[in-house]
Enzyme design. Sequence first.
Site, PDB file in Angstrom:
ATOM      1  N   ASP A  89       0.962  -1.303  -0.020  1.00 49.42           N
ATOM      2  CA  ASP A  89       0.006  -0.099   0.009  1.00 49.42           C
ATOM      3  C   ASP A  89       0.936   1.294   0.090  1.00 49.42           C
ATOM      4  OD1 ASP A  89      -2.316  -1.604  -0.033  1.00 49.42           O
ATOM      5  OD2 ASP A  89      -2.630  -1.426   2.189  1.00 49.42           O
ATOM      6  N   ASP A 119      -7.167   2.426  11.418  1.00 50.40           N
ATOM      7  CA  ASP A 119      -6.218   3.160  11.595  1.00 50.40           C
ATOM      8  C   ASP A 119      -6.164   4.725  11.050  1.00 50.40           C
ATOM      9  OD1 ASP A 119      -4.557   1.194  12.909  1.00 50.40           O
ATOM     10  OD2 ASP A 119      -3.768   0.406  11.092  1.00 50.40           O
ATOM     11  N   SER A 162      -2.526  -9.429   4.391  1.00 49.81           N
ATOM     12  CA  SER A 162      -2.019  -7.932   4.720  1.00 49.81           C
ATOM     13  C   SER A 162      -1.566  -8.233   6.251  1.00 49.81           C
ATOM     14  CB  SER A 162      -3.215  -7.034   4.761  1.00 49.81           C
ATOM     15  OG  SER A 162      -2.790  -5.779   5.398  1.00 49.81           O
TER      16      SER A 162
END
Length: 398
Positions: free
Chosen positions: A13, A121, A172
């Site tokens: 990412d 987050d 992830s």
Amino acid sequence: MKTAVLAYSGGLDTTCIIAWLKEDYGFDEVVAVLCDVGQEFDLEQAQERGYAAGADDVVLVDRREAFAYEQVAKALKANALYEGKYPLVSALSRPVIAQAVAELALDAEAAVHGCTGKGNDQLRFELAFRANHPGVQVIAPLRDKVWTRDEEIEYALARGIPVTVTQGSPFSIDENLFGRSIEAGILEDPWEAPPEDAFRLTSDPDEAPSPEEVVVGFESGLPVSLDGEELALHDLISALNQQAGAYGIGRIDMIENRAVGIKSRELYEAPAAMTLIAAHRALEDLVLTKAELETKRWVEDRWARTVYDGLWFSPVREALDAFVDATQELVSGEVRLQLRPAAAVVNGRRSEHALYAETLASYATGETFPHQAAEGFIRLASLEAELAAARARKVAVG
């Protein structure tokens, strides 16, 4: 020159974001900040990916010790478990990383993170950015445009950016000193059992070695020694991650209620965290008064939710910590645990500040409990129950 400072993990990412900041957002300079909070990473590879994506600088900031003695230490004293299960692995690291980025972004045009619009987050990063750099412009490219994992992989490969995530390994991962989180891929189906290759910190409990005992020493609520050897907190956690991880301790598979209002399936590994919280609670049971324990259990839940929701830099978190710290002054002693497959079981605890008195609790010869006083205590304790029963009969009669 228009500069952006990015919270960079070295993963897919944030590597793609470096390129997007120049291609789509018009930044002349991108500084990628790689914050070391005890995660395993290859610095050379992370830098290679960052520069390949167009970063002008990849800055390594070492926050391992600060993370251990600030966020992790406070979480251990608070026995912090969100929804009674999750020891806040990722939630604890975000304030540290965001603070490092905000400090470097004081002369930049923007602070940038790689969070999506459906995760927790984004809240943690942006609240921390603004607490440390009021008025800063925050950019969240993965919230501005939704990219699938496959699209990101294709984008990176087309630009010659090396990636470690592939369609065949879609997890992830986020990790730090305190543990590891795993999501995406097959885990998005809550019926599917986690595959063994998703785990790294913990071994299969079915293949665990024979049970063994460890002794954790505490001073004022913090673990300071392992089997009699004094260790810095980050070293103690690393050692216990290995030792407890070998038994498959600390695997957490849960449906979690995110701050943004959705449920998500989360997988965590936190062998040291879960072992130390069990040990710390056992020592508190020995030392703290009943009223302290009852009140602290409520505070622990509130502390965990506060930090989970991104309010590390807040007056309420500081106030909760003040209470916790007051309870920890006498929480010193040793706790013995047996490490078994998938479980760390407390089987001994001792402290010079213990409120446990064997002569009062024992049924053996020489016990000193004032038995005659019990009758009067029970008489007083039953007054309200008797009054309520009498009222109920009166109402029933009419």
